[in-house]
Design a protein around this motif. Structure first.
Motif, short mmCIF file in Angstrom:
data_model
loop_
_atom_site.label_atom_id
_atom_site.label_comp_id
_atom_site.label_asym_id
_atom_site.label_seq_id
_atom_site.Cartn_x
_atom_site.Cartn_y
_atom_site.Cartn_z
N TYR A 50 0.83 -1.20 0.00
CA TYR A 50 0.00 0.00 0.00
C TYR A 50 0.86 1.25 0.00
O TYR A 50 2.03 1.23 0.40
CB TYR A 50 -0.96 -0.01 1.19
CG TYR A 50 -0.28 0.10 2.53
CD1 TYR A 50 -0.15 1.33 3.16
CD2 TYR A 50 0.23 -1.02 3.16
CE1 TYR A 50 0.49 1.44 4.39
CE2 TYR A 50 0.87 -0.93 4.39
CZ TYR A 50 0.99 0.31 5.00
OH TYR A 50 1.62 0.41 6.21
N GLN A 64 -6.05 -1.56 9.17
CA GLN A 64 -5.30 -2.76 8.81
C GLN A 64 -5.67 -3.95 9.67
O GLN A 64 -5.84 -5.06 9.16
CB GLN A 64 -3.80 -2.49 8.92
CG GLN A 64 -3.30 -1.52 7.89
CD GLN A 64 -1.81 -1.27 8.00
OE1 GLN A 64 -1.10 -1.94 8.75
NE2 GLN A 64 -1.32 -0.32 7.23
N VAL A 107 -3.59 0.25 -3.15
CA VAL A 107 -3.50 -0.93 -2.29
C VAL A 107 -3.65 -2.16 -3.19
O VAL A 107 -4.60 -2.24 -3.98
CB VAL A 107 -4.58 -0.95 -1.19
CG1 VAL A 107 -4.43 -2.19 -0.32
CG2 VAL A 107 -4.54 0.32 -0.36
N PHE A 125 -6.96 3.60 6.80
CA PHE A 125 -6.84 2.16 6.52
C PHE A 125 -6.82 1.40 7.83
O PHE A 125 -5.85 1.44 8.58
CB PHE A 125 -5.55 1.90 5.73
CG PHE A 125 -5.40 0.50 5.19
CD1 PHE A 125 -6.40 -0.46 5.27
CD2 PHE A 125 -4.22 0.13 4.57
CE1 PHE A 125 -6.24 -1.74 4.77
CE2 PHE A 125 -4.04 -1.15 4.06
CZ PHE A 125 -5.04 -2.08 4.16
N SER A 144 4.44 -1.01 3.25
CA SER A 144 4.20 0.35 2.81
C SER A 144 5.29 0.77 1.84
O SER A 144 6.47 0.46 2.06
CB SER A 144 4.18 1.27 4.04
OG SER A 144 4.10 2.61 3.66
#
Length: 121
Positions: A8, A20, A66, A18, A48
């Protein structure tokens, strides 16, 4: 044995857009339900990274990207993999709030290569 990787944009690190943990939990439940994986075998790695998006000026038009890859041991039907892929994208939509500039979500489900090995301690 699903090997799940979520790549992402770093731009999502700077916001709370987000979820996660919520995404990973929902994803693991989905993989167990659709692909008959064992719950304890589900592992997800979030990575990331910087994003380049087409020809856009990211300073003026930031984009978030993403992409989820789900690697499964061979044996699932194409229909199972397609259903899982569609569900992964739906889960992303539920766990990522819209961001300024745009949001690109994608997923793929693939068979792990026959050479795949693992070690757990």
């Amino acid at each position: 044995m699903p090997q799940i990787t979520v790549d992402y944009s770093t731009s999502l690190d700077m916001t709370d857009s987000f979820d996660q943990e919520g995404f990973a939990r929902a994803l693991h439940e989905t993989v167990v339900e659709i692909a008959a994986a064992r719950p304890q075998a589900c592992k997800t790695l979030f990575r990331s990274g910087s994003t380049a998006f087409a020809y856009a000026d990211l300073e003026r038009e930031p984009h978030a990207v993403v992409h989820v890859t789900v690697g499964l041991l061979a044996g699932r039907t194409e229909e199972t993999k397609a259903k899982l892929t569609e569900t992964v994208v739906e889960l992303l939509r539920k766990h990522i709030e819209p961001v300024d500039g745009g949001l690109h979500l994608s997923a793929e489900v693939r068979d792990l290569d026959a050479s795949y090995r693992k070690f757990e301690a």
